[in-house]
Write an enzyme that holds these catalytic residues in place. Structure first.
Site, short mmCIF file in Angstrom:
data_model
loop_
_atom_site.label_atom_id
_atom_site.label_comp_id
_atom_site.label_asym_id
_atom_site.label_seq_id
_atom_site.Cartn_x
_atom_site.Cartn_y
_atom_site.Cartn_z
CE1 TYR A 14 -3.83 -1.87 0.30
CE2 TYR A 14 -2.43 -3.04 2.04
CZ TYR A 14 -4.02 -3.21 0.65
OH TYR A 14 -4.89 -4.37 0.87
CG HIS A 19 -7.06 4.56 0.95
ND1 HIS A 19 -8.17 5.84 1.45
CD2 HIS A 19 -7.90 4.04 1.40
CE1 HIS A 19 -8.86 5.19 1.43
NE2 HIS A 19 -8.61 4.37 1.80
CG ASN A 66 -12.87 0.49 5.47
OD1 ASN A 66 -12.13 1.91 5.19
ND2 ASN A 66 -13.43 -0.61 5.33
#
Length: 194
Positions: A14, A19, A66
């Site tokens: 990531y 993000h 999340n």
């Protein structure tokens, strides 16, 4: 103590994705001020030090985006940091790539990490620095936020990461009103000037 939270997803796969802009800003602050993100706890990596004469905790939740609120809720309860003493740095698909917007409260705007934090803390009065990552042309937001920046976007986002770190420093030095008047203006690109 001020809690400065960078939102993102842990793991090398990531790194550098849209993000993970929040991680990039807090990591830059850690380098600028010699505050290693070497402590582990609260399901996060963090480090404590001083910026602009203020004690701070730089904080990267390792929960995945999340569930960011679980880590933030735990550290805020432990150190008794109220929501108004936080600065959450996050990506925003509703802003053009490279634009920055500072807010002291408001809804999550659909950003799941911020939504998780607001739910855990039970308030929308959580100050934040939003960094624009643009919106996908095809409407597939999930794949888009996990993608990397295009080559032509990289200079814009690198500048935005620097400016977002500057904005956090200015909030700590001069307060939200001064910082908001300085950074909540659309960027003027060289093309727009000509």
């Amino acid at each position: 103590m001020k809690l400065i939270v960078g939102l993102g997803n842990p793991g090398q796969e990531y790194a550098g994705t849209r993000h993970n802009v929040g991680f990039a800003v807090v990591t830059l602050l850690s380098r600028r001020h010699g505050i290693p993100l070497s402590e582990r706890g609260f399901r996060a990596l963090y480090g404590r030090g001083t910026i602009a004469g203020q004690p701070v905790c730089l904080f990267l939740p390792m929960t995945y985006m999340n569930l960011s609120g679980e880590a933030v809720g735990a550290v805020s309860r432990f150190y008794r940091i109220p929501p108004e003493e936080m600065i959450v740095v996050l990506d925003d698909v509703n802003l053009p790539v490279g634009q920055i917007r500072l807010r002291t409260q408001g809804s999550s705007g659909g950003q799941k990490g911020l939504e998780s934090i607001l739910q855990q803390l039970g308030t929308e009065s959580v100050p934040r620095v939003r960094v624009g990552i643009g919106r996908p042309a095809n409407g597939d937001v999930v794949s888009y936020v996990l993608s990397r920046f295009r080559k032509e976007e990289e200079p814009l986002i690198q500048e935005a990461i620097e400016r977002a770190a500057d904005a956090v420093e200015d909030v700590l030095k001069e307060g939200w009103n001064v910082a908001m008047s300085r950074y909540n203006r659309p960027r003027v690109t060289p093309e727009a000037r000509s």
